[in-house]
Design a protein around this motif. Structure first.
Motif, short mmCIF file in Angstrom:
data_model
loop_
_atom_site.label_atom_id
_atom_site.label_comp_id
_atom_site.label_asym_id
_atom_site.label_seq_id
_atom_site.Cartn_x
_atom_site.Cartn_y
_atom_site.Cartn_z
N ASP A 27 123.89 27.26 -46.33
CA ASP A 27 122.56 26.77 -45.95
C ASP A 27 122.55 25.25 -45.83
N VAL A 28 123.26 24.58 -46.73
CA VAL A 28 123.35 23.12 -46.65
C VAL A 28 124.06 22.71 -45.36
N THR A 29 125.14 23.41 -45.03
CA THR A 29 125.87 23.13 -43.79
C THR A 29 124.98 23.35 -42.57
N PHE B 74 113.08 36.51 -42.60
CA PHE B 74 114.31 37.22 -42.25
C PHE B 74 115.55 36.36 -42.44
N ASP B 75 115.41 35.08 -42.22
CA ASP B 75 116.50 34.14 -42.48
C ASP B 75 115.87 32.76 -42.64
N PRO B 76 115.79 32.23 -43.86
CA PRO B 76 115.15 30.93 -44.07
C PRO B 76 115.76 29.80 -43.25
N ARG B 77 116.99 29.97 -42.80
CA ARG B 77 117.61 28.93 -41.97
C ARG B 77 116.94 28.81 -40.61
N HIS B 78 116.14 29.80 -40.24
CA HIS B 78 115.42 29.73 -38.96
C HIS B 78 114.31 28.68 -38.98
N ASP C 88 112.15 21.58 -47.91
CA ASP C 88 111.44 20.32 -47.66
C ASP C 88 112.10 19.55 -46.52
N GLY C 89 113.43 19.57 -46.46
CA GLY C 89 114.13 18.87 -45.38
C GLY C 89 113.80 19.45 -44.01
N ARG C 90 113.72 20.77 -43.92
CA ARG C 90 113.40 21.39 -42.63
C ARG C 90 111.97 21.08 -42.20
N TYR C 91 111.08 21.02 -43.17
CA TYR C 91 109.70 20.66 -42.81
C TYR C 91 109.65 19.22 -42.30
#
Length: 260
Positions: A46-48, A132-136, A106-109
């Motif tokens: 997720d970090v990547t 379904f996938d928080p990376r989205h 927080d970073g994605r927001y």
């Protein structure tokens, strides 16, 4: 002589107790490491993913002037990425993954805010990540969804997954390895609870809804967890009792036929 026998039995019993406790300790450490390894790997992935998204954002913003607000949000996203990397590097227990996913959320927001400011649009409403996938990234709406064998509930979804669900297609679900099988992360077991809690726990009252849905089907999951703890304690106490009982039986056999 009776005193000597009693002391021998007591020493053997103490030895049995120490051996059982050490064995249970080793088993617990092995279990925790087995739980931690895939969860730690999930956090690194997720970090990547956030790092890749930041690179894409750099390309999209090439040459575009950033006002103070956009610059501040952009720096916030960069700081979140660095903080998440450091937090992931120091994970020693599954519970600590929660801090990593909180930072990533927080970073994605912050990235979504940058894009909105550059496009001259209002700042996005702070919604939970895609279920379904928080990376989205940020969800855009709630859609009714029932996992296999589960109850129908409204869950937050990104635009693509929301459309998939509406037309009856399978959403793009984040899956993890459990044994030799890949399953949705919410079926990964208790070790993945902190992972999900970091992403969704801050969106009350979604906390309990998501924890129940993902890890056991409502509050029954909580009861199952307490039951499992009770069973584990019972097994440990039973093992200790069996060990001590065995030692006493063995000592009794040794002294059968002797008249004290």
């Amino acid at each position: 002589m009776q005193t000597l026998v009693f002391l021998v039995v007591l020493a053997l019993a103490a030895g049995a107790l120490w051996w059982v406790l050490q064995r249970n300790k080793r088993r617990e450490l092995e279990r925790k490491e087995a739980e931690l390894a895939p969860v730690r790997q999930l956090a690194f992935e997720d970090v990547t993913a956030l790092g890749v998204e930041l690179q894409d954002l750099d390309l999209d913003l090439a040459g575009a002037p950033l006002d103070p607000g956009a610059s501040s949000d952009y720096q916030r996203a960069l700081d979140a990425y660095e903080a998440a990397k450091k937090a992931a590097d120091t994970i020693t227990a599954p519970e600590q993954v929660k801090h990593v996913t909180e930072i990533l959320e927080d970073g994605r927001y912050a990235m979504a805010c940058v894009r909105a400011r550059v496009a001259g649009e209002p700042l996005p409403t702070r919604r939970p990540p895609c279920f379904f996938d928080p990376r989205h990234g940020l969800s855009v709406e709630d859609v009714p969804y029932a996992p296999p064998g589960g109850a129908l509930r409204d869950v937050p979804a990104c635009a693509l997954d929301a459309e998939r669900v509406k037309v009856g297609a399978e959403p793009d679900i984040r899956k993890v390895m459990v044994g030799s099988q890949r399953v949705p992360y919410w079926q990964g077991g208790r070790a993945y609870q902190p992972y999900a809690a970091g992403y969704f726990g801050g969106f009350s009252p979604m906390n309990f809804m998501f924890m129940g849905m993902m890890f056991g089907g409502g509050f029954d999951g909580l009861g199952d967890g307490i039951g499992a703890i009770g069973e584990g304690l019972g097994e440990g106490i039973g093992s200790i009792g069996d060990g001590i009982g065995g030692m006493f039986d063995g000592v009794g056999d040794m002294f059968d036929g002797f008249d004290f």
